[in-house]
Design an enzyme around this catalytic site. Structure first.
Site: not given
Length: 621
Positions: A282, A315
């Site tokens: 993330d 990401e």
């Protein structure tokens, strides 16, 4: 990065190669079982003068101080025993009781007791599973709680196989405050949230997923800790930097080898002990040390080895194409592709969509032909963003029309089924499923769910109030919520009703109109698996161009030399396109005749596949 279970030397002279050479791997920190049946406790507490282990049924035991702020102790205590640490930062204090930050399971919440876990307690039934190649990947993102927990997801496995999904991606599972959370407020990255079940229950789910021939990925958060239940700053101030801020507070200090070891071991735990097939990292743009990401990718590749497929995804708002190397990371979530497509589908131009509001059709063509749209150009904030990406294969990008962020970060959590014209959404879906990039679906996409997916938490007391009011302030600059009275419509993240509204509705999925929607997904994914997947390795983009307002065409060469073309028209008017072949598939029935006449109807997409050696020239427009 020494993870040896046979040495108490906690110096940091070891290198990542030491981990590779271990016959058996255990995390360096936390409670691990020794070959002699004892439990070794290790904690990095550089701000502490003394640390005790308080194990149930035993008197407190002082830990041995080691080099570089490590503390260590071996005790005779059984698996499943509960313990905690008491850290003394000052000579005259009474010490603070804290859970192990490397807990694998907690009893009593984020400030409760840690349970000693035997990693071999679960007996695997599918030992032969080695995963699937990346090119076969079709991702289905799931919030485990909102799809009914472990049992709810288990029940869905046969229909996901039938749909054509090949990989399930779970939103983070780390222990969070309360009984429900998106997972990004985790404060115990090694611990499975107790409201999902035990470590053994999660392993049984992973085993079942593999038994259905599916891969399973996990979203992990290494860029911050949640606001409630993180005690590291008390006894390990060096874990964080006071000179660098993130949206969540002080940045984690990845210059420290102990911090790197903590997170790399966490990733290895999910891959080796739990047997996840891959990880999604993330918001790595909030990790300032690029070399840590390189070390992370290299170490995971080397330790997992070549006998298993291991897929690593990012990401990354920085669009660092240089990280998308097979020796490091397989792919990145393609926010650029999504954002351009979202603007064309909805007309929305606020927030981060402002970077895609001008020349949007041209931007979508760039995404089709080169992957990233921002490859060094300044964003609306004036900062250069991205690296050139045209050399990357299309499978280095994970495309999506929706995910947890793009739905849940909306004030009211609306899905595209409530925002976009249905035919246009179908056209975009066909492009998503039939382009060579890796497609990602969010749970419920396959039947066109109209349910919201809202941001939800279960924080306590003043923090709950702060989260609710902060959430509403976030949208004060959006035209629909400039009026404070309108902001009161934004659901309270801590309300149980917010969570309940976000849970999948099986009755909705079984409605006739939604069943028809699922049938189209099955058809299109079947075409993908038949005509694209076997030849995605070695594929490359060979061009993309604008056909008209909101209309573009992308072209790719597949690994077998066949040429794939996808044209999409999201405008309310037809566009001219002359093509010499009948399309393989269109997003709407009965449009082949229009295409033969040189028109791509409004809100339609079409896919052509030409065998090698029989490829027409550039189509006229």
């Amino acid at each position: 990065m020494s993870a040896s279970s046979g040495s108490s030397d906690s110096s940091m002279a070891a290198t990542p190669s030491d981990v590779m050479n271990e016959a058996a791997w255990v995390p360096f920190y936390g409670a691990s079982l020794t070959a002699e049946g004892r439990v070794r406790f290790r904690l990095w507490a550089p701000s502490a003068q003394r640390v005790d282990v308080e194990c149930e049924g035993m008197a407190p035991q002082p830990m041995n101080p080691m080099a570089e702020g490590d503390f260590e102790l071996e005790l005779d205590c059984p698996p499943q025993a509960a313990y905690r640490y008491r850290v003394f930062v000052e000579d005259d204090d009474d010490g603070m009781p804290v859970p192990d930050p490397a807990s694998k399971a907690l009893r009593g919440g984020v400030d409760g007791l840690t349970c000693v876990i035997d990693p071999d307690r679960y007996t695997w039934r599918h030992d032969e599973w080695t995963g699937r190649p990346w090119e076969e990947t079709v991702i289905y993102e799931v919030h485990l709680g909102a799809c009914g927990g472990i049992d709810g997801l288990r029940r869905r496995l046969p229909e996901l196989v039938e749909l054509g999904v090949t990989a399930i991606e779970l939103m983070p599972l780390a222990e969070c405050p309360g009984e429900r959370n998106w997972g990004y407020d985790g404060v115990q990255p090694y611990a499975v949230a107790a409201y999902y079940g035990t470590p053994e229950a999660l392993k049984a789910l992973i085993d079942d997923v593999h038994g259905h021939g599916l891969m399973i990925f996990l979203d992990v958060v290494y860029n911050h800790f949640g606001p409630d239940g993180n005690f590291l700053a008390h006894y390990a101030k060096a874990f964080f930097r006071d000179d660098l801020q993130t949206p969540w507070g002080d940045a984690i200090d990845f210059r420290r080898p102990q911090v790197r070891r903590f997170f790399i071991d966490n990733a290895l735990m999910w891959l080796l002990e739990y047997r996840f097939d891959g990880l999604r990292f993330d918001a790595v743009h909030a990790i300032s040390e690029r070399d840590f990401l390189v070390e992370l990718g290299q170490t995971l590749r080397e330790r997992v080895g070549s006998t298993r497929h291991c897929h690593l995804m990012l990401e990354n708002e920085h669009n660092q194409a240089s990280l998308l190397d097979p020796a490091l990371f397989d792919a990145q979530w393609a926010d650029d592709w999504h954002n351009a497509m979202h603007v064309l589908l909805t007309g929305e131009r606020e927030g981060y969509y402002a970077d895609f509001a001008e020349h949007t059709t041209e931007k979508l063509a760039t995404a089709l032909g080169e992957g990233f749209i921002y490859q060094g150009q300044p964003s609306r904030k004036g900062e250069a963003r991205g690296e050139p990406s045209g050399h990357l294969p299309p499978t280095a990008f994970i495309d999506f029309l929706q995910n947890h962020d793009q739905i849940g970060n909306r004030a009211l959590g609306e899905r595209l089924s409530r925002l976009a014209e249905p035919d246009a959404l179908d056209a975009a879906t066909l492009m998503l499923l039939m382009s060579p990039a890796i497609p990602l679906l969010f749970m419920g996409d396959e039947w066109g769910s109209t349910q919201p997916f809202l941001f939800f938490t279960d924080h306590r007391d003043a923090l709950a109030d702060a989260v609710r009011e902060g959430r509403r302030r976030e949208f004060a600059d959006f035209s629909a919520f400039e009026d404070p009275a309108q902001r009161e419509r934004i659901p309270d993240p801590n309300a149980l009703t917010t969570y309940e509204a976000s849970r999948l509705d099986d009755d909705e999925a079984s409605a006739p109109e939604h069943r028809r929607h699922q049938a189209r997904f099955r058809q299109w994914l079947a075409l993908r698996h038949e005509h694209l997947v076997p030849w995605l390795k070695g594929s490359c983009a060979i061009g993309a161009r604008v056909l008209g307002d909101k209309a573009v065409e992308g072209r790719w060469s597949l690994g077998n030399g066949h040429k794939l073309t996808i044209a999409i028209n999201l405008s309310p008017q037809p566009v001219s396109v002359v093509w010499q072949e009948t399309p393989l598939v269109c997003s709407r029935d009965g449009v082949d005749e229009h295409i033969a006449e040189g028109r791509l109807p409004a809100r339609t997409s079409a896919v052509w596949l030409q065998p090698s050696g029989d490829v027409p020239g550039e189509p006229d427009v």
